[in-house]
Design a protein around this motif. Sequence first.
Motif, short mmCIF file in Angstrom:
data_model
loop_
_atom_site.label_atom_id
_atom_site.label_comp_id
_atom_site.label_asym_id
_atom_site.label_seq_id
_atom_site.Cartn_x
_atom_site.Cartn_y
_atom_site.Cartn_z
N THR A 167 0.83 -1.21 0.00
CA THR A 167 0.00 0.00 0.00
C THR A 167 0.86 1.25 0.00
O THR A 167 0.64 2.19 -0.79
CB THR A 167 -0.94 0.01 1.22
OG1 THR A 167 -1.77 -1.14 1.17
CG2 THR A 167 -1.80 1.26 1.24
N GLN A 168 1.85 1.28 0.87
CA GLN A 168 2.70 2.46 1.00
C GLN A 168 3.57 2.70 -0.23
O GLN A 168 3.82 3.85 -0.60
CB GLN A 168 3.60 2.32 2.25
CG GLN A 168 2.85 2.33 3.56
CD GLN A 168 2.19 3.66 3.83
OE1 GLN A 168 2.79 4.72 3.65
NE2 GLN A 168 0.92 3.62 4.25
N ALA A 169 4.04 1.62 -0.85
CA ALA A 169 4.94 1.77 -2.00
C ALA A 169 4.26 2.43 -3.18
O ALA A 169 4.94 3.03 -4.04
CB ALA A 169 5.48 0.39 -2.40
N SER A 170 2.93 2.34 -3.24
CA SER A 170 2.21 2.92 -4.38
C SER A 170 1.79 4.37 -4.14
O SER A 170 1.29 5.02 -5.06
CB SER A 170 0.96 2.07 -4.67
OG SER A 170 0.08 2.08 -3.55
N LEU A 171 2.01 4.89 -2.94
CA LEU A 171 1.64 6.27 -2.65
C LEU A 171 2.62 7.23 -3.30
O LEU A 171 3.83 6.96 -3.38
CB LEU A 171 1.61 6.50 -1.14
CG LEU A 171 0.56 5.70 -0.35
CD1 LEU A 171 0.65 6.03 1.14
CD2 LEU A 171 -0.85 5.97 -0.88
N GLN A 172 2.10 8.36 -3.73
CA GLN A 172 2.90 9.33 -4.48
C GLN A 172 4.14 9.77 -3.71
O GLN A 172 5.23 9.88 -4.26
CB GLN A 172 2.04 10.55 -4.82
CG GLN A 172 2.73 11.56 -5.71
CD GLN A 172 3.06 11.00 -7.09
OE1 GLN A 172 2.29 10.20 -7.64
NE2 GLN A 172 4.20 11.38 -7.65
N GLY A 173 4.00 10.00 -2.42
CA GLY A 173 5.13 10.50 -1.65
C GLY A 173 6.20 9.47 -1.37
O GLY A 173 7.30 9.82 -0.90
N ASN A 174 5.91 8.20 -1.64
CA ASN A 174 6.87 7.13 -1.32
C ASN A 174 7.50 6.50 -2.56
O ASN A 174 8.41 5.67 -2.42
CB ASN A 174 6.18 6.03 -0.51
CG ASN A 174 5.73 6.52 0.85
OD1 ASN A 174 6.34 7.40 1.44
ND2 ASN A 174 4.65 5.93 1.36
#
Length: 218
Positions: A167-174
């Motif tokens: 989930t986190q890897a697909s966020l823009q900031g990550n």
Amino acid sequence: MQEAKPSASFLKLLVDSDFQLTMEVSPWLLGGLLGVAVLVLLYNFVGSSWGLRDFEIDEAEFGIGEQKIKLKPNSIDRQIAYKVWVELSTRKIGLQIDLENDVVYEIYDSWYSFFSVTRELIKDVPVSKFQRKETERIIRLSIDVLNLGLRPHLTKWHARYRRWHDTQASLQGNIDLEPQDLQRKYPYIKELEADILSVNNRLIGYREKMYKIVAGTH
């Protein structure tokens, strides 16, 4: 001199006229007894260099029990230990983990691969060899290390961490973060890392025990 009935083909009992009993032993019998004695001495003297000595494995070292297992490995046991040792020595499982640089999900991938490979190694052992007590104990130890030493960590952490990571890897900031920097943002990273290192240390000990069986040292 009167000859008594021989007690064996290589042994004669003789009685002379004064009823004195004498015994004649064939040189072949003496040679055979000497050969057996030499073999026994060789076994005791060099047996340890062939891996014939006793080994003691403490289950507590791997967090899987409290018993101490005593083994006298043979060539089959050393072959099993060698295959397990190779897998542990070439994967990120029996080597020291560096959580500053290693990536958690890659560690988990390696652990799962080790599960599969070890199961195949164990299945390849002929059932006739499993009937030997020492071979059975090595196989059971390997299974227990998987099920009791490794599986509890994966059951607790793997699915939870993988879901969070994906989930986190697909966020823009990550997206542009290095994997090591991203995993440090996991809310329970300290607990996860402590558990990973605990399992890692036990597996390193397991690898060292397998090496000692392979090398015939203790």
